[in-house]
Design a protein around this motif. Structure first.
Motif, PDB file in Angstrom:
ATOM      1  N   LEU A  96     -17.233 -40.754  94.615  1.00 28.92           N
ATOM      2  CA  LEU A  96     -15.978 -40.378  93.963  1.00 28.92           C
ATOM      3  C   LEU A  96     -16.118 -40.321  92.447  1.00 28.92           C
ATOM      4  N   LEU A  97     -17.061 -41.066  91.888  1.00 32.96           N
ATOM      5  CA  LEU A  97     -17.270 -41.016  90.443  1.00 32.96           C
ATOM      6  C   LEU A  97     -18.151 -39.851  90.012  1.00 32.96           C
ATOM      7  N   THR A  98     -18.782 -39.183  90.965  1.00 34.96           N
ATOM      8  CA  THR A  98     -19.630 -38.032  90.626  1.00 34.96           C
ATOM      9  C   THR A  98     -19.145 -36.725  91.244  1.00 34.96           C
ATOM     10  N   GLY A  99     -18.411 -36.808  92.352  1.00 40.11           N
ATOM     11  CA  GLY A  99     -17.964 -35.600  93.040  1.00 40.11           C
ATOM     12  C   GLY A  99     -19.058 -34.887  93.797  1.00 40.11           C
ATOM     13  N   GLU A 100     -20.194 -35.541  94.027  1.00 45.64           N
ATOM     14  CA  GLU A 100     -21.320 -34.878  94.681  1.00 45.64           C
ATOM     15  C   GLU A 100     -21.008 -34.522  96.132  1.00 45.64           C
TER      16      GLU A 100
END
Length: 261
Positions: free
Chosen positions: A167-171
């Motif tokens: 969720l902190l990278t959106g990968e």
């Protein structure tokens, strides 16, 4: 047989006690506009009131499960505080409807499940995903707080550390990795997807309904408690994102791309 009146954005078919619901905006990758936001929870309520409905299979028309939010709304939300408030209330109703519907919902993720689409998939009770697709919640990459559901459900389905990583990278999370993490149950060949999901739904639908439905309800109490604790703050934080310069720049980009068409 088709259930009582359904809007064009949703296709509904019945096979005995199993109801298949198809998100039907394929030209927009089944993203949620205002109409679909309103119609989807209303359909779940109608299914909930149908004593013969025992399970739901949820899938998408065309090449996507759901691309999540409607990108055409990006400029509108940057400029219109009332519109963004409405959108956050719609998101809350969708999460509440998915957590509250009494019958099991089996996802057949036929293509990308992104943003709100990924939230929708992981709010289902059992998730089958085509082995050549992916899940992703890229809110942060477009300047938004991931406030509309994934931050509620993902720590329960996987772990807090895994939830933060993605969720902190959106990968993107490929299907096999989603199963490994606990965000999906089964990655299956695309040609088998609907059959496998429907077979599972039929298996559950054949069991004593009160036992199945109340067991689901008991399990979902954990998610309801998490939603009460975090969803309001998450949606408020996501609303605030629309006032940041980073979001404004992305909204301007979408505005320019739209005017150039």
């Amino acid at each position: 047989m088709t259930l009582i009146p359904t809007p064009p954005t949703l296709l509904v078919e019945r096979s005995g006690p199993v109801v298949r619901v198809t998100l039907n905006r394929p030209e927009a990758m089944n993203s949620f506009d205002d109409d679909l936001h309103a119609e989807f929870p209303a359909l779940l309520a109608r299914i909930d009131d149908d004593p013969d409905a025992r399970a739901v299979v949820l899938t998408g028309a065309g090449r996507a499960f759901s691309a999540g939010g409607n990108t055409a709304d990006f400029p509108r939300f940057a400029d219109d505080q009332q519109a963004r408030g409405t959108a956050m209330r719609q998101a809350r109703r969708l999460v509440d409807a998915m957590l509250g519907v009494r019958v099991p919902v089996v996802a057949a993720v036929n293509g990308p499940a992104v943003g709100l689409g990924c939230t929708l998939a992981t709010l289902c009770d059992v998730v089958f995903v085509a082995d050549d697709t992916f899940l992703a919640d890229p809110h942060v990459t477009v300047g938004l707080v991931a406030g509309d559901g994934s931050a509620v459900t993902w720590p329960f389905l996987t772990s807090m550390l895994r939830a933060k990583e993605y969720l902190l990278t959106g990968e993107r999370i490929p299907a096999a990795r989603a199963v490994e993490l606990g965000l999906a149950n089964h990655a299956v060949p695309r040609g088998e997807l609907l059959d496998r999901a429907t077979e599972f739904a039929a298996k559950v639908a054949a069991l004593p309904p009160q036992a199945v439905q109340d067991t689901k309800s008991v399990l979902n109490q954990h998610l309801r408690s998490a939603a009460v604790a975090t969803l309001g703050f998450g949606l408020a934080a996501e609303t605030h994102s629309h006032d940041t310069p980073e979001y404004g720049a992305i909204a301007d980009r979408f505005r320019q791309e739209t005017s150039a068409r």
